[in-house]
Each structure stands twice: as structure tokens, then as C-alpha cells.
Design a protein around this motif. Structure first.
Motif, short mmCIF file in Angstrom:
data_model
loop_
_atom_site.label_atom_id
_atom_site.label_comp_id
_atom_site.label_asym_id
_atom_site.label_seq_id
_atom_site.Cartn_x
_atom_site.Cartn_y
_atom_site.Cartn_z
N ALA A 69 -5.43 -2.51 -2.94
CA ALA A 69 -5.14 -1.63 -3.70
C ALA A 69 -6.44 -0.48 -4.01
N ASP A 70 -7.15 -0.80 -3.76
CA ASP A 70 -8.55 0.30 -3.91
C ASP A 70 -7.81 1.35 -2.31
N LEU A 71 -7.78 0.98 -1.11
CA LEU A 71 -8.05 1.31 0.19
C LEU A 71 -6.53 2.01 0.21
N THR A 72 -5.54 1.38 0.01
CA THR A 72 -3.76 1.95 -0.53
C THR A 72 -3.61 3.45 -1.46
N GLY A 73 -5.09 3.33 -1.59
CA GLY A 73 -4.33 4.92 -2.64
C GLY A 73 -4.25 4.39 -4.19
N GLY A 125 -5.93 9.64 13.29
CA GLY A 125 -7.05 10.11 12.00
C GLY A 125 -7.28 9.33 11.44
N GLY A 126 -6.49 7.99 10.31
CA GLY A 126 -6.78 6.91 10.00
C GLY A 126 -5.85 6.36 9.35
N PRO A 127 -5.81 5.57 8.50
CA PRO A 127 -4.20 5.11 7.54
C PRO A 127 -3.75 5.84 6.70
N VAL A 128 -2.35 5.92 6.39
CA VAL A 128 -1.75 6.82 5.68
C VAL A 128 -1.18 6.35 5.20
N THR A 129 -0.89 6.63 3.89
CA THR A 129 0.55 5.52 2.78
C THR A 129 0.87 7.12 2.12
N GLY A 144 2.94 9.85 -7.21
CA GLY A 144 3.03 9.81 -5.77
C GLY A 144 2.89 10.65 -5.44
N GLY A 145 2.61 10.75 -3.97
CA GLY A 145 2.14 11.69 -3.18
C GLY A 145 1.84 11.02 -2.06
N TRP A 146 1.31 11.66 -0.98
CA TRP A 146 0.97 11.15 0.48
C TRP A 146 -0.42 10.85 -0.05
N TYR A 147 -1.29 9.78 0.73
CA TYR A 147 -2.67 9.78 0.52
C TYR A 147 -3.48 9.36 2.33
N ARG A 148 -4.31 9.86 2.38
CA ARG A 148 -5.12 9.66 3.74
C ARG A 148 -6.22 8.11 3.19
N SER A 149 -6.20 7.28 4.10
CA SER A 149 -7.27 5.93 3.84
C SER A 149 -8.46 5.91 4.80
N SER A 150 -9.23 5.37 4.71
CA SER A 150 -10.25 4.98 5.79
C SER A 150 -9.53 4.00 6.49
N ASP A 151 -10.31 3.87 7.79
CA ASP A 151 -10.04 2.70 8.76
C ASP A 151 -10.17 1.25 8.21
N SER A 152 -10.50 1.02 7.29
CA SER A 152 -10.65 0.02 6.66
C SER A 152 -9.63 -0.87 5.74
N LEU A 153 -8.76 0.46 5.85
CA LEU A 153 -7.16 0.14 6.00
C LEU A 153 -6.44 -1.11 6.68
#
Length: 233
Positions: A69-73, A125-129, A144-153
Motif C-alpha cells: 500500500a505504501d509503495l503504490t501510493g 524511470g521507476g514503477p508507476v501507478t 486519484g491520479g498518477w504516482y511515481r514509486s521506487s524500484d522497491s515496488l
């Protein structure tokens, strides 16, 4: 017979806390999440099909569900946050395969809402949700919206059963061919996880506690003034 001031003030505080119960329930987080990569353009699933996580999704609980949940924003996507990490547009057009996460969010009344996220684990550039705005959750709808995560996701989803693929390489000179070829490359070395944006729910609960204290103090002051007013007459 008049109630003691402290007892009456306590009743007021309890009533205020009761009114804040739906907001406090936000901190409990999701109770389950189903990850499905079998849709059109998806990366596919592991040998056991879609992946389902269950348990304690409360922020900071240390579970796989909470970490996901944290990594996906999820929380800023559902409730908003300041500073706001959500984006109005995708941060890259090189998104790669898409999977979906369907979250089960208990609403505190014995029922639950379903919130759906689109996840691009291998985006350049890194996972996106992406979370669609307007999905019902508690007594409101998702920000709602787009979220840029880290490679940890990406790494967590791979550890849970998604295909072990490297992120897409950023195309040089606008070439899409290099992006397509990189999807079959061996996974790139994992980058350090980016610091997660602070969750909104502690500030919400803190604001609720301050409100309770203000209401209690006001009640005590008003009740203390009444006897003196009566004696003056």
C-alpha cells in the motif's frame, strides 16, 4: 443534581471522538489486495494465478500488505496528502506491462469497499501507478491520479510472483525499439528505495485530537462561568 465539570467535559470529548471514528478507521488500511497481471498487456501471473495478500494493512505494521500500500501510493491516492505526491499526467509514456491491484478497504460498519489501481512495475524511470478518481471509499471518493514509486515496488511484486523483468530503458532519441528490446533483458541492479512521502492519516488523527482538546477546554470554561453568573444575581 449537576454533573461534575470534568465528567461532563469527558462526555463531550467522547462524543467528539465518536464523530471522528470513520476518519480514524482510515489508519487501519486495507484488509486484502489481489494482484492480477493476466489482463490485456499484462506481464502475466505466476503458476498459482492472481496473487492475494490478506492481513493487517495498517501503515507501519510491517506486513507485505502494508508495504505494498505504501509503495503504490494507495493512501494519497485515496485521501490526498500534503505535500501531494499525486501527478496529473503519467510521468513517462514508456509504461510497459500493466497489472491491476484490487484493494479491499473495510469501512468500519461490517462492509468493505473495493478500490482498483493500475500498476506498471517495469515503467522506465521507476514503477508507476494510476488510481481512477471518484471511486467510493468511506464517506468520500478517491482523490486519484498518477504516482511515481521506487524500484522497491517492482522488486516486491517480483518477490510475490510477478515475472522477473528489468525496468524499461529510457529511449534515446525517441526510439521505441530500445524500450521494446529492454523488456527481455536481465533485471537491472536494484536502486535504493526512495523515501516514502509522509502519510496523511497521522496528521488527520492529530487534528482530531486537537479538536477534542479544544472542545473539552471550551466546555470547562463555559460551565465554570455559569455558577458565578448565578451568584451575581
Amino acid at each position: 443534581m449537576k454533573l461534575p465539570l470534568l465528567a461532563l467535559a469527558g462526555m463531550v470529548a467522547a462524543a467528539t471522538l465518536l464523530a471522528l471514528t470513520p476518519t480514524a478507521a482510515v489508519a487501519k488500511g486495507a484488509s486484502a489486495a489481489t494482484i492480477d497481471g493476466s489482463g490485456p498487456g499484462g506481464p502475466g501471473n505466476g503458476p498459482n494465478g492472481p496473487i492475494t495478500l490478506r492481513g493487517d494493512g495498517e501503515p507501519g505494521s510491517g506486513t507485505d500488505l502494508s508495504a505494498l500500500a505504501d509503495l503504490t501510493g494507495l493512501f494519497p491516492a485515496m485521501f490526498g496528502q500534503s505535500p501531494d505526491p499525486m501527478l496529473a499526467a503519467t510521468p513517462t509514456i514508456q509504461l510497459g506491462p500493466r497489472c491491476t491491484i484490487t484493494w479491499t478497504i473495510p469501512d468500519g460498519s461490517g462492509t468493505a469497499r473495493k478500490v482498483r489501481q493500475e500498476v506498471y512495475p517495469y515503467a522506465a524511470g521507476g514503477p508507476v501507478t494510476y488510481t481512477k478518481p471518484g471511486q467510493p471509499v468511506f464517506d468520500q471518493t478517491t482523490r486519484g491520479g498518477w504516482y511515481r514509486s521506487s524500484d522497491s515496488l517492482r522488486r516486491q511484486l517480483i518477490s510475490l510472483g510477478l515475472p522477473n523483468k528489468a525496468p524499461l530503458a529510457a529511449a534515446s532519441g525517441g526510439s521505441a525499439a530500445s524500450s521494446a528490446g529492454s523488456s527481455n533483458a536481465s533485471p537491472a541492479p536494484a536502486r535504493p528505495a526512495a523515501a516514502a512521502a509522509p502519510a496523511a492519516w497521522p496528521r488527520v488523527l492529530g487534528g482530531g485530537a486537537i479538536l477534542v482538546l479544544m472542545v473539552t477546554a471550551t466546555t470547562v470554561v463555559v460551565l465554570r462561568r455559569r455558577p458565578s453568573a448565578a451568584s451575581a444575581r
